[in-house]
Design an enzyme around this catalytic site. Sequence first.
Site, PDB file in Angstrom:
ATOM      1  N   GLU A   1       0.814  -1.215   0.000  1.00  0.00           N
ATOM      2  CA  GLU A   1       0.000   0.000   0.000  1.00  0.00           C
ATOM      3  C   GLU A   1       0.849   1.266   0.000  1.00  0.00           C
ATOM      4  O   GLU A   1       0.463   2.276  -0.598  1.00  0.00           O
ATOM      5  CB  GLU A   1      -0.935  -0.005   1.217  1.00  0.00           C
TER       6      GLU A   1
ATOM      7  N   HIS B   1     -10.136  -6.067   8.218  1.00  0.00           N
ATOM      8  CA  HIS B   1     -10.800  -5.805   6.945  1.00  0.00           C
ATOM      9  C   HIS B   1     -12.019  -4.900   7.086  1.00  0.00           C
ATOM     10  O   HIS B   1     -12.339  -4.146   6.182  1.00  0.00           O
ATOM     11  CB  HIS B   1     -11.227  -7.119   6.288  1.00  0.00           C
TER      12      HIS B   1
END
Length: 325
Positions: free
Chosen positions: A60, A129
């Site tokens: 990321e 998540h």
Amino acid sequence: MAQKTMIEAITEALAIELRNDDRTLIFGEDVGLNGGVFRATQGLQAEFGEDRVFNTPLAESGIGGMAIGLALEGFRPIPEIQFLGFVFEVMDSVVAQAARTRYRLGGSRNMPITFRAPFGGGVHTPELHADNLEGLLAQSPGIKVVIPSGPYDAKGLLLSSIRDNDPVIFLEHMKLYRSFREEVPEAEYTIPLGKANVVKEGNHVSIITYGAMVREAVKAAEKLEKDGISVEILDLRTVQPLDIEAIVATTEKTGRVVVVQEAQRQAGVGARVMAEITERAVLSLEAPVGFVAAPDTIFPFGQAEHDWLPNATDIEEKVREVYNF
């Protein structure tokens, strides 16, 4: 108009901008041939090619850095952070770099990046998540944070986000992706950022919320209406910047307010909304502002999340408490 799911509306908005503007690029983990974890970008690489829609490594921080570099070179990147819980890996790019670029460069350069990320509970994801981290992002100056509550809003808000010259965090609640359909125009349209929407008119109590909690608020309102309690529902749509005018207007109209968020109670958007009401419209209140939120704990494992998440029953009970104060 066709009936579409939220995921279909998002894919449609992305395709529109890829056709409209050659500077628009989509990239992230598995967004190419696979179309992403939830297939939000399905078919886009086949139509627009690997130079416009492409996969990145599982990094990321690299996704964020590339987005900033591309934006500085005149592109309009749309990076996908596979799940919002992974945003900590790209936090420096988002908060310390992209958010500050306009100020740092004296307004001479724009940073038109739209970071897309799924989030939210109710679908039994593994830990990290589903985390609701919008409050953390909304407190960072220089960033706009957008959270649609359905297909129609998702398409219009996403088009506005991509066309905005400042960095936008566009958050998509996973439970809303395919849980219902609504009419979405085939043509392109935009919904202004920073403008809330009155989902339902009412006179007795205002519910101010966003994202998946809008759906829960509607369920609660239907039950309350049977007992003669008229509920107004304000969907914030954008949690940074907030539509202060709309928040004050609904508070002054009903005199009773319940603020609802899926995130933990200890911090976040709901607390900010309550603070604004206290400062700007406290004399219009007929009762203390109610607050419905998740417990102040780590997001639980999937087996327990339905007991942990706020729901329509929690909202209904709080509205009754405020109404009967």
